[in-house]
Design a protein around this motif. Sequence first.
Motif, PDB file in Angstrom:
ATOM      1  N   GLU A   1      -5.421  17.925 -16.086  1.00  0.00           N
ATOM      2  CA  GLU A   1      -5.329  19.391 -16.071  1.00  0.00           C
ATOM      3  C   GLU A   1      -6.665  20.028 -15.705  1.00  0.00           C
ATOM      4  O   GLU A   1      -6.706  21.070 -15.048  1.00  0.00           O
ATOM      5  N   GLY A   2      -7.767  19.375 -16.097  1.00  0.00           N
ATOM      6  CA  GLY A   2      -9.066  19.965 -15.844  1.00  0.00           C
ATOM      7  C   GLY A   2      -9.638  19.647 -14.473  1.00  0.00           C
ATOM      8  O   GLY A   2     -10.387  20.457 -13.911  1.00  0.00           O
ATOM      9  N   HIS A   3      -9.295  18.477 -13.903  1.00  0.00           N
ATOM     10  CA  HIS A   3      -9.960  18.044 -12.674  1.00  0.00           C
ATOM     11  C   HIS A   3      -8.996  17.669 -11.545  1.00  0.00           C
ATOM     12  O   HIS A   3      -9.437  17.389 -10.438  1.00  0.00           O
ATOM     13  N   ALA A   4      -7.694  17.650 -11.831  1.00  0.00           N
ATOM     14  CA  ALA A   4      -6.698  17.422 -10.778  1.00  0.00           C
ATOM     15  C   ALA A   4      -5.424  18.175 -11.154  1.00  0.00           C
ATOM     16  O   ALA A   4      -4.355  17.581 -11.308  1.00  0.00           O
ATOM     17  N   PRO A   5      -5.516  19.495 -11.303  1.00  0.00           N
ATOM     18  CA  PRO A   5      -4.377  20.275 -11.809  1.00  0.00           C
ATOM     19  C   PRO A   5      -3.144  20.196 -10.926  1.00  0.00           C
ATOM     20  O   PRO A   5      -2.026  20.381 -11.413  1.00  0.00           O
ATOM     21  N   HIS A   6      -3.329  19.887  -9.638  1.00  0.00           N
ATOM     22  CA  HIS A   6      -2.161  19.780  -8.752  1.00  0.00           C
ATOM     23  C   HIS A   6      -1.318  18.550  -9.071  1.00  0.00           C
ATOM     24  O   HIS A   6      -0.193  18.414  -8.563  1.00  0.00           O
ATOM     25  N   LEU A   7      -1.834  17.652  -9.945  1.00  0.00           N
ATOM     26  CA  LEU A   7      -1.081  16.454 -10.337  1.00  0.00           C
ATOM     27  C   LEU A   7      -0.548  16.564 -11.766  1.00  0.00           C
ATOM     28  O   LEU A   7      -0.031  15.591 -12.307  1.00  0.00           O
TER      29      LEU A   7
ATOM     30  N   GLU B   1       2.224   7.154  -8.662  1.00  0.00           N
ATOM     31  CA  GLU B   1       1.852   8.298  -7.842  1.00  0.00           C
ATOM     32  C   GLU B   1       0.492   8.853  -8.258  1.00  0.00           C
ATOM     33  O   GLU B   1      -0.319   9.249  -7.412  1.00  0.00           O
ATOM     34  N   LEU B   2       0.238   8.875  -9.567  1.00  0.00           N
ATOM     35  CA  LEU B   2      -1.040   9.384 -10.055  1.00  0.00           C
ATOM     36  C   LEU B   2      -2.196   8.516  -9.553  1.00  0.00           C
ATOM     37  O   LEU B   2      -3.221   9.035  -9.082  1.00  0.00           O
ATOM     38  N   MET B   3      -2.038   7.204  -9.623  1.00  0.00           N
ATOM     39  CA  MET B   3      -3.116   6.308  -9.194  1.00  0.00           C
ATOM     40  C   MET B   3      -3.327   6.383  -7.681  1.00  0.00           C
ATOM     41  O   MET B   3      -4.465   6.297  -7.196  1.00  0.00           O
ATOM     42  N   LYS B   4      -2.253   6.566  -6.939  1.00  0.00           N
ATOM     43  CA  LYS B   4      -2.384   6.677  -5.479  1.00  0.00           C
ATOM     44  C   LYS B   4      -3.048   7.998  -5.092  1.00  0.00           C
ATOM     45  O   LYS B   4      -3.938   8.042  -4.229  1.00  0.00           O
ATOM     46  N   GLN B   5      -2.618   9.079  -5.735  1.00  0.00           N
ATOM     47  CA  GLN B   5      -3.130  10.405  -5.378  1.00  0.00           C
ATOM     48  C   GLN B   5      -4.611  10.565  -5.731  1.00  0.00           C
ATOM     49  O   GLN B   5      -5.341  11.300  -5.058  1.00  0.00           O
ATOM     50  N   THR B   6      -5.055   9.885  -6.794  1.00  0.00           N
ATOM     51  CA  THR B   6      -6.447  10.044  -7.216  1.00  0.00           C
ATOM     52  C   THR B   6      -7.395   9.095  -6.488  1.00  0.00           C
ATOM     53  O   THR B   6      -8.620   9.207  -6.662  1.00  0.00           O
ATOM     54  N   SER B   7      -6.861   8.187  -5.681  1.00  0.00           N
ATOM     55  CA  SER B   7      -7.721   7.227  -4.978  1.00  0.00           C
ATOM     56  C   SER B   7      -8.678   7.932  -4.024  1.00  0.00           C
ATOM     57  O   SER B   7      -9.838   7.536  -3.889  1.00  0.00           O
ATOM     58  N   GLU B   8      -8.182   8.961  -3.344  1.00  0.00           N
ATOM     59  CA  GLU B   8      -9.013   9.675  -2.367  1.00  0.00           C
ATOM     60  C   GLU B   8      -9.390  11.077  -2.845  1.00  0.00           C
ATOM     61  O   GLU B   8      -9.842  11.904  -2.066  1.00  0.00           O
ATOM     62  N   LEU B   9      -9.194  11.338  -4.133  1.00  0.00           N
ATOM     63  CA  LEU B   9      -9.428  12.673  -4.663  1.00  0.00           C
ATOM     64  C   LEU B   9     -10.920  13.003  -4.702  1.00  0.00           C
ATOM     65  O   LEU B   9     -11.734  12.203  -5.150  1.00  0.00           O
ATOM     66  N   GLU B  10     -11.272  14.171  -4.205  1.00  0.00           N
ATOM     67  CA  GLU B  10     -12.647  14.654  -4.297  1.00  0.00           C
ATOM     68  C   GLU B  10     -12.743  15.629  -5.461  1.00  0.00           C
ATOM     69  O   GLU B  10     -12.106  16.676  -5.468  1.00  0.00           O
ATOM     70  N   ALA B  11     -13.522  15.244  -6.464  1.00  0.00           N
ATOM     71  CA  ALA B  11     -13.697  16.086  -7.651  1.00  0.00           C
ATOM     72  C   ALA B  11     -15.104  15.873  -8.185  1.00  0.00           C
ATOM     73  O   ALA B  11     -15.827  14.981  -7.740  1.00  0.00           O
ATOM     74  N   ASP B  12     -15.501  16.696  -9.152  1.00  0.00           N
ATOM     75  CA  ASP B  12     -16.855  16.569  -9.683  1.00  0.00           C
ATOM     76  C   ASP B  12     -16.973  15.420 -10.675  1.00  0.00           C
ATOM     77  O   ASP B  12     -18.070  15.128 -11.161  1.00  0.00           O
TER      78      ASP B  12
ATOM     79  N   ASN C   1       0.825  -1.209   0.000  1.00  0.00           N
ATOM     80  CA  ASN C   1       0.000   0.000   0.000  1.00  0.00           C
ATOM     81  C   ASN C   1       0.858   1.256   0.000  1.00  0.00           C
ATOM     82  O   ASN C   1       0.493   2.273  -0.606  1.00  0.00           O
ATOM     83  N   GLU C   2       2.021   1.179   0.654  1.00  0.00           N
ATOM     84  CA  GLU C   2       2.897   2.343   0.751  1.00  0.00           C
ATOM     85  C   GLU C   2       3.848   2.471  -0.433  1.00  0.00           C
ATOM     86  O   GLU C   2       4.189   3.584  -0.844  1.00  0.00           O
ATOM     87  N   HIS C   3       4.304   1.337  -0.982  1.00  0.00           N
ATOM     88  CA  HIS C   3       5.375   1.373  -1.977  1.00  0.00           C
ATOM     89  C   HIS C   3       4.960   0.881  -3.367  1.00  0.00           C
ATOM     90  O   HIS C   3       5.717   1.055  -4.326  1.00  0.00           O
ATOM     91  N   ALA C   4       3.820   0.232  -3.481  1.00  0.00           N
ATOM     92  CA  ALA C   4       3.357  -0.278  -4.774  1.00  0.00           C
ATOM     93  C   ALA C   4       1.903   0.162  -4.967  1.00  0.00           C
ATOM     94  O   ALA C   4       1.542   1.262  -4.561  1.00  0.00           O
ATOM     95  N   LEU C   5       1.089  -0.677  -5.575  1.00  0.00           N
ATOM     96  CA  LEU C   5      -0.317  -0.347  -5.797  1.00  0.00           C
ATOM     97  C   LEU C   5      -1.201  -1.529  -5.427  1.00  0.00           C
ATOM     98  O   LEU C   5      -0.880  -2.684  -5.754  1.00  0.00           O
ATOM     99  N   LEU C   6      -2.296  -1.249  -4.768  1.00  0.00           N
ATOM    100  CA  LEU C   6      -3.297  -2.262  -4.447  1.00  0.00           C
ATOM    101  C   LEU C   6      -4.537  -2.004  -5.289  1.00  0.00           C
ATOM    102  O   LEU C   6      -4.953  -0.856  -5.447  1.00  0.00           O
TER     103      LEU C   6
END
Length: 653
Positions: free
Chosen positions: A439-445, A458-469, A360-365
Amino acid sequence: MFNADALSQLRQLKTDIEESKVVFPGKVKATHGRFGFVTLDEGRDVFLPPEEMQRVLPGDRVNITEQEADKGKTQGVVDELLESRLSTFVGRYLVKGKGHFVVPETPGINRWIFIPPKERMNAQPDDYLYCCIHKHPIKDGKGQAKVLRVIGKAGEPGIERALTLATFDLADSWPTPVSEQAENLNEAAIEALEADREDRTDRAYVTIDSPATQDMDDALLAEPNATGWSLSIAIADPSALIGPESAAEFEAFKRATAIYFPGEPLPMLPDSISTRLCSLMPDTNRLVLICDLQVNNDGSLGDYSFHQAVIRSRGKLSYELVSNLIEGREDEDIKALPDSVSNSLDQLHQVATALRKWRNEHALLSGDRPEFRLRLDENRRIRAIEPSVQNEAHRLVEECMVAANRCAADFLAQQPSGLFIQHPGFRGDRADNIRALIEGHAPHLADLDPSTADGFRELMKQTSELEADVPVKTILSRQLARAELSFTAAPHQGMGLKAYTTFTSPLRKYSDLYVHRVIKAALWDTPMSSLDSDKLSALQNAQIKARQAANSLEAWLRSDFAKTLGEQPMDGVISRTIPAGFFVRLDINGLEGFVSCKTLNGKYSFDPVTLRLTHNKNGRIFQLEQAVKVSFVGVEEERRQINFKLVSDNSEG
């Protein structure tokens, strides 16, 4: 009347025309209509009108010429048949007047094919048939078929499975040499090989599986040590009993994988091998390939080693029993377990927890998607669909298997050749859409590069808990490429690992059996047959065909079951969107059905970036993961597609 000179001139003119004619080679691609296309070797598609499609079959390689058609467009004219790859197909027997025909079930053959009197094998009207092309239609558009086997009639128990096997050219019986090889193997063959192996029959290995499973191919054991745990994964070793050039090996390569059809699986190896002589049954000596590895307290992997051994499983444990033990529940079956087994299971749970934390910390689940189990009746049709709950015992086994496979991948990466499963991440043709989505819904990434392993992870981990429309993570998951077999180590980005392979299911997957041979050849110089690029491609194609067959049968059974749903409203979520509408997965049973935009008021536009359908006037939106309420409309029989209509949804204009 022409004289000799005139005839000679005409022949020469015809030759000159033929030589000056520009032809393009390509492959015929069928559609649901009577027309089709030829995908040229140079990459573009050329339209084939219905009269030309009558002369060819799906998958044919042909030479075509191009001619002008209406409105400045061009169309193809078939010039020559180069190769026909459609050798067999299935269909339904039809008698019309004095004509006897087969109506193909194969997509793209939108015609009746005549069956000559001598080629009918006493078939009766409405029989399902397994046929081959007796005469290709290239000359006059009038092909002929030959009946190879009568499969049965609609409504007969098991006809869905039988027809699926015939459609995908899958054998339901064993060739005589394979049967003879299996019959000649017995317990004595195992005993003869035990002397040259490590004796681990005194160790408390156990199998953890579903109660109905008979081909048990892994057993586990864990013990604590100063820096973590010693984890031992014993994998059934069919490569010890069947030779690399044997009939059973060849058939396993041809089948590629066991196919778990509902109710009656199609095995890769004969039952006497997969469910008896090589299955890790309790209280029975069995040959195994063991991976011993050190799991550190933080879940990282330490040293590992492989061993040829013989074990004696202490028990066939169910997922439910092991889950109950982990959760501290008391029942008689748990109390009856020997202390050595209970202690090992406790350590296995701790190991799995650490391994999962590291991943969970170093790979992807991958997230736990709701799964459902099909329950069949005596006619081999669905009587019920029940939720299949993944518990801690399932995750325990999964983590141990992944750890062992990571060790195997690391070992193969150090050899001259190996067999790996690589995953490139996103599809290359979706790069622009993915960039626009971020760029449109997660510009910080936006600074992440998803084409690299680190950027993808990193992209898949960061978007797992992302709140967006929009559900960014789910949209990204729809853009993933397919994993592929490879001779060289490469990242498996879907798992977030630098390299990956599998060797833990050799009774069910030929690629795993082959990895066994590579490991054993490297360590103990055992014989093996090597794969080349052509064989690797054939193996991968066979795996794809197996998945398609399983999906096809399940779709058939599910579409029949859907007819029992009635018209009551049902809750579900949008699981897939396309320009023509969206698919809804029902909460209660996982059935997926299609809601067409034609059944909705107004016109909708499809956004390939957000995968949204938006009403052109009032702005009403349908998107992935949206909760909706639908009712059953019917089934499109040709495609086994369930159709729903929208009752209500939570969207706002």
